[in-house]
Write an enzyme that holds these catalytic residues in place. Sequence first.
Site, PDB file in Angstrom:
ATOM      1  N   PHE A 185      70.815  93.198  52.429  1.00 45.32           N
ATOM      2  CA  PHE A 185      70.388  92.850  51.066  1.00 45.32           C
ATOM      3  C   PHE A 185      69.211  91.889  51.179  1.00 45.32           C
ATOM      4  CE2 PHE A 185      70.140  90.380  47.234  1.00 45.32           C
ATOM      5  CZ  PHE A 185      70.441  91.276  46.214  1.00 45.32           C
ATOM      6  N   ASP A 238      65.771  86.968  57.416  1.00 43.24           N
ATOM      7  CA  ASP A 238      66.087  86.600  56.034  1.00 43.24           C
ATOM      8  C   ASP A 238      67.208  85.563  56.043  1.00 43.24           C
ATOM      9  OD1 ASP A 238      67.016  86.412  53.426  1.00 43.24           O
ATOM     10  OD2 ASP A 238      66.893  88.557  53.019  1.00 43.24           O
ATOM     11  N   LYS A 287      67.901  79.721  47.986  1.00 40.91           N
ATOM     12  CA  LYS A 287      69.254  79.284  47.655  1.00 40.91           C
ATOM     13  C   LYS A 287      69.517  77.796  47.890  1.00 40.91           C
ATOM     14  CE  LYS A 287      71.544  83.747  47.505  1.00 40.91           C
ATOM     15  NZ  LYS A 287      71.867  83.753  46.080  1.00 40.91           N
ATOM     16  N   THR A 315      50.120  82.695  40.247  1.00 41.20           N
ATOM     17  CA  THR A 315      49.696  81.497  39.512  1.00 41.20           C
ATOM     18  C   THR A 315      50.273  80.219  40.115  1.00 41.20           C
ATOM     19  OG1 THR A 315      49.456  82.711  37.438  1.00 41.20           O
ATOM     20  CG2 THR A 315      49.740  80.324  37.282  1.00 41.20           C
TER      21      THR A 315
END
Length: 509
Positions: free
Chosen positions: A228, A335, A366, A390
Amino acid sequence: MATRFALQLSLRTAIFSARSSNITYRSFASVSSFHGRTHRDQKELVHGEPKGPKIVSKTVPGPKTKAGLQHLDSLQDTRAATMMTDLNKSIGNYVVDLDGNTYLDLFCQIASLPLGYNSKALIDAASSPEMIQMLVNRPALGIQPHSTWAKTLEESFMSVAPKGLNQVFTAMCGSCSNETAYKAAFMYHQRKKRGLTAEISAEDLNSCMKNAMPGSPDLAIMSFDGGFHGRLFGSLSTTHTKALHKVDIPAFTNWVSSPFPNLKYPLDKHQAENAKEEARCLKAAEDKMKTTKTPIAALIVEPIQSEGGDNHASPAFFQGLRGLTKKHDILMIVDEVQTGVGATGQFWAHDAWGLTSPPDIVTFSKKFQAAGWFHRPEIRADAPYRNFNTWMGDPIRALQAKTILHEIKSKDLVKNAADTGAYLKQELQQLEFKYPMVLSAVRGRGTFLAFDLPDPQQRDAFVTKLRSLGVNTGGCGPKSIRLRPMLVFQKKHADIFLEAVEKVASGSP
């Protein structure tokens, strides 16, 4: 000055409210330790917590929570919501809902709270002049970074940068961290192909505006079954957990996925079988690297497949994987969105692998309350605006991360996660032995733990029953329950959780 005083007052009122609430708390089952144990060896990390969970409504969720969710649902989708929180009354490891029910929280906003609810350190940081300045003058960091931004980066993310990675790209969330890391991998791949110092050709520039080759090349990110990495457009093509996340969304169909080891637990009792399984998966990965028609720019992998079911692999597997990426000139992206920042008993979970060559990119979010990725200098884009937006992150979140790191270091919270996790895992294994028809496959590192139920239906029912006892957990994979407590979760909290697990597993009313 008056505005700053008002902000400080309202923030501190939240803490006072949590500590002086008129709810009468009791510890779960009227004891403060599992089977009467005490833990005088652990110094209390959060002051003012209730002694334990308390459910005061006849049903969970209660009527006020249901009404609150119904109102919210008239404005946005609430079908995934399990509760509506009262943050004024929540503190430390305990979250309170609108009905006054107090839960020991081992899910923690999907594994993202490091210091507990209403952390005094974070409240003090939120009322600092620097935080207020960034709150009212949010800078577009890519074009007008403020004067203290470099210092903030040095004192936050870069102070814990993984070995060999001395650059950081700040982002907004875990999904966009991975998404922008993919872009960096593609750009680096093409720069190497044309020559690191060569200019982009007119043909590339013209064709990319029509979404055509060669300017829009056919490249892939390799991922793993059960992995994931987010729900944005590119990251979703590397996510392989629930079909509902992916259905109806166009995918990068040439991106390859490879099998991830399906290990047997406990790991120390199945070493030969697991080694054979990992060798099979490494061979499958290399076969795909060799045979895929679309060049693979990068491979992404989680140290522990979290959403996919807390699936583990050994350091030897990841060492082998790193060897393959080096051999086939593929970037390795680790990850650490869910595994990073201490929960496994090491600050970065991949530290346990003992790699001789560090990953090329490590993504985070997280528990850092911020997001981004670390990388080697040469992976930086070759021109401005190529990997850009931005905000380019959020200085408020970076200041939070700085405070979180100070608390982690000053209170030795990574060691706390390791010690508490070892105790919790040992006791869960005892419950697994006692209730083998209910609990199985206890696994994990630090407090980053999980166990299985016989099937998805029983898993969901177990989570619901735990919640009715005042313990909040979450599911992952087909039939697993994952534990994602805060770094201030201690053995006394583990005892409350263990007692609730035994009560549900034994079928006690």
